[in-house]
Motif scaffolding. Sequence first.
Motif, PDB file in Angstrom:
ATOM      1  N   ARG A 157       0.858  -1.188   0.000  1.00 26.94           N
ATOM      2  CA  ARG A 157       0.000   0.000   0.000  1.00 26.94           C
ATOM      3  C   ARG A 157       0.888   1.230   0.000  1.00 26.94           C
ATOM      4  O   ARG A 157       1.784   1.361   0.844  1.00 26.94           O
ATOM      5  N   ALA A 158       0.673   2.126  -0.954  1.00 23.78           N
ATOM      6  CA  ALA A 158       1.468   3.350  -1.062  1.00 23.78           C
ATOM      7  C   ALA A 158       0.517   4.541  -1.061  1.00 23.78           C
ATOM      8  O   ALA A 158      -0.278   4.706  -1.999  1.00 23.78           O
ATOM      9  N   ASN A 159       0.583   5.359  -0.021  1.00 26.53           N
ATOM     10  CA  ASN A 159      -0.233   6.565   0.048  1.00 26.53           C
ATOM     11  C   ASN A 159       0.408   7.661  -0.811  1.00 26.53           C
ATOM     12  O   ASN A 159       1.607   7.914  -0.704  1.00 26.53           O
ATOM     13  N   GLN A 160      -0.411   8.301  -1.646  1.00 27.14           N
ATOM     14  CA  GLN A 160       0.062   9.376  -2.505  1.00 27.14           C
ATOM     15  C   GLN A 160      -0.883  10.565  -2.380  1.00 27.14           C
ATOM     16  O   GLN A 160      -1.682  10.853  -3.271  1.00 27.14           O
ATOM     17  N   PRO A 161      -0.797  11.275  -1.255  1.00 24.64           N
ATOM     18  CA  PRO A 161      -1.743  12.380  -1.024  1.00 24.64           C
ATOM     19  C   PRO A 161      -1.620  13.502  -2.048  1.00 24.64           C
ATOM     20  O   PRO A 161      -2.599  14.194  -2.328  1.00 24.64           O
ATOM     21  N   ALA A 162      -0.440  13.719  -2.614  1.00 23.45           N
ATOM     22  CA  ALA A 162      -0.296  14.786  -3.610  1.00 23.45           C
ATOM     23  C   ALA A 162      -1.129  14.504  -4.842  1.00 23.45           C
ATOM     24  O   ALA A 162      -1.609  15.436  -5.504  1.00 23.45           O
ATOM     25  N   GLN A 163      -1.313  13.224  -5.194  1.00 26.07           N
ATOM     26  CA  GLN A 163      -2.151  12.841  -6.341  1.00 26.07           C
ATOM     27  C   GLN A 163      -3.562  12.456  -5.915  1.00 26.07           C
ATOM     28  O   GLN A 163      -4.355  11.998  -6.740  1.00 26.07           O
ATOM     29  N   GLN A 164      -3.846  12.590  -4.620  1.00 25.72           N
ATOM     30  CA  GLN A 164      -5.156  12.256  -4.057  1.00 25.72           C
ATOM     31  C   GLN A 164      -5.570  10.832  -4.399  1.00 25.72           C
ATOM     32  O   GLN A 164      -6.676  10.563  -4.892  1.00 25.72           O
ATOM     33  N   ARG A 165      -4.666   9.900  -4.118  1.00 26.43           N
ATOM     34  CA  ARG A 165      -4.957   8.501  -4.393  1.00 26.43           C
ATOM     35  C   ARG A 165      -4.091   7.635  -3.490  1.00 26.43           C
ATOM     36  O   ARG A 165      -3.122   8.089  -2.892  1.00 26.43           O
ATOM     37  N   GLY A 218       2.805  21.260   4.247  1.00 26.64           N
ATOM     38  CA  GLY A 218       3.153  21.742   2.925  1.00 26.64           C
ATOM     39  C   GLY A 218       4.241  20.943   2.248  1.00 26.64           C
ATOM     40  O   GLY A 218       4.529  19.800   2.598  1.00 26.64           O
ATOM     41  N   SER A 219       4.853  21.596   1.266  1.00 25.65           N
ATOM     42  CA  SER A 219       5.893  20.935   0.484  1.00 25.65           C
ATOM     43  C   SER A 219       7.101  20.576   1.334  1.00 25.65           C
ATOM     44  O   SER A 219       7.739  19.539   1.106  1.00 25.65           O
ATOM     45  N   ILE A 253       4.844  14.709  -2.316  1.00 22.12           N
ATOM     46  CA  ILE A 253       5.492  15.819  -3.017  1.00 22.12           C
ATOM     47  C   ILE A 253       4.615  16.255  -4.178  1.00 22.12           C
ATOM     48  O   ILE A 253       4.222  15.446  -5.017  1.00 22.12           O
ATOM     49  N   SER A 254       4.316  17.532  -4.233  1.00 21.57           N
ATOM     50  CA  SER A 254       3.429  18.049  -5.276  1.00 21.57           C
ATOM     51  C   SER A 254       4.111  18.026  -6.629  1.00 21.57           C
ATOM     52  O   SER A 254       5.350  18.004  -6.732  1.00 21.57           O
ATOM     53  N   ALA A 255       3.294  18.054  -7.685  1.00 21.77           N
ATOM     54  CA  ALA A 255       3.839  18.054  -9.042  1.00 21.77           C
ATOM     55  C   ALA A 255       4.674  19.306  -9.292  1.00 21.77           C
ATOM     56  O   ALA A 255       5.719  19.251  -9.956  1.00 21.77           O
TER      57      ALA A 255
END
Length: 623
Positions: free
Chosen positions: A144-152, A257-258, A274-276
């Motif tokens: 399981r990999a959380n990717q909050p920056a991509q909202q998924r 934040g970042s 990390i945001s795009a």
Amino acid sequence: MATRAAVIVPIGDDPGDVALQQHWRKAWSLSSLAEGADAWLDRAGFDRAPWLAIALAGGVVAWFALPSPIAWIVAMAGCILLALATVALTRPGDDYVHLRRAVVAMALLISAGIALVWIRSVVIGAEPIARPQVIWLEGKVLERANQPAQQRVRLTLAYRDAEAGLARKVRVNVAPDDLDPGIVEGARVRLRARLMPPAPPMAPGAYNFARAAWFAGLSATGTAIGPVQLIGSATPGGTLAAAQRTLSDHVRSRLNGSAGAIAAAFASGDRGGISAAGDDAMRDAGLTHLLSISGLHVSAVIAGTYFVALRLLALWSWLTLRVRLPLVAAACGAGAGVGYTLLTGAEVPTVRSCVGALLVLGALALGREALSLRMVAAAAFVVMLAWPEAVVSPGFQMSFAAVIAIVALHEAAPVRAFLAPRDEGAVARTGRRAVMLLLTGVVIEVALMPIVLFHFHRAGFYGALANVVAIPLVTFVTMPLIALALALDLVGAGAPVWFLVGGSLDLMLALAHFTASQPGAVKLMPQMGAGVFALFVGGGLWLALWHGRRRLIGLVPVLAATIFLLGAQPPDLLISSDGRNVGIVGEGERLLVLREGRSDFARDNLMELARGGSRSGADRTVA
């Protein structure tokens, strides 16, 4: 008494005489060439050792380049026959002992590289699904990999495909709201998903996800449709993945934040927050290597642990009198490095860095030279034996290219003389170190540029200057502060230190955005051919691995590759492999994309393969 007539070899104008003269000249020429090569190898000494790793890597590359199993078998057989012929045609006591050993070793290692990656492909390769499909599946969560920056959230699942009669591994993206918090590694779930076969390259030179998925064991990727149902809880007990998520969540809870996302990446290897925008700025500024756990971070952890352990152990007089403290401190550093590598996901650059650091610690403990190209070659062997397919990945190539460039630069005689200890003031000493840091950054940028252009068709030109500030900032400020903040959090006193961590990371992000925004900071280039890339790699390795004037021969293929690259013409028409996207290069920086899609993925890939220019300056006209 009978006498034997002397054999007279005629030397004259007869055509037969001329042919005989040419025969002896050729034999003498080949003999002289072999003697020269053997003498060269004799003088090279330990410089020969890294080429053994190059031979193994060459075999792996040959497996990917050759078209079929028949070609692989022929290549292996040819290498083995060459080795056997070399042994049969030379004698142990002749004058070509070094040349014979080199030919035999290189031929056998090339063959071994082909066999190694072939076996790896057969053992772990996963057959993709035949077509896109929407199915219900029940399976076990592997990752399981959380990717909050991509909202998924990304789930890697293992399930049984009843139709094909195969066990499959798939990767599915899930909306966070559709996921139960109890769905972690080991849980059994049921979901409806739209699955797609791993995509081949969109166009020649584009990223080959199908190949990466094959060696990752993935049969499909897709998206969950609706909520994911938990039908079986995970077995109680902690895992490294759970520890990584816990640590990452803790860091992001202390720093928003970042800056918090990057701090979490440094502490746990989790880059999902990390945001795009931040990721693009770091990439365009030449600082993206700081976000991937590699030599810089592992070395900082090991060196910090070594220093702290040595100082603390020195306070124990009983131990000081009975044990060599550097050995104990080295063991502590090694343990910290291995633990950090496992916690951050054990990616190829991290493993390479950990193996290299352990070899350095061992060399220091034995009183040997700590940093050498032989050490880099040993680390490469370890990585290739475990993951031979990594040789063709940009991560492997960039990681080892950077380290080889650093070691080769510091082994050069002029650099050794420049860095030699001397009686001087603190200002002059600091100035020399700053100059050396800048020179190292420039050399690394030059070494990495062909790799970046080949894989990503873009390069940053101000990265060396940005790294002069960013590398010391991360190594000597940010990483120690994160470690101190985590330690103080155990007693609830880490808040002031987290404030300092945020300040240092905000400074790094400001530097990245400033560098990336400068005119000409990023240049897009047309696709580089495999032949041109091979010239760059071969010439660069020759320059780095030999010593003395003979290394300058490597400039010839590098200059030839540069001329070919500068003369390359971008395509006028680009068509994706599925025929659904067409890009027409217009005037200036315009790219006409003849299909409107919900995603910019196709357009961005076509743009990178089209005419060079700044990424932000590209227009799109959709017909």
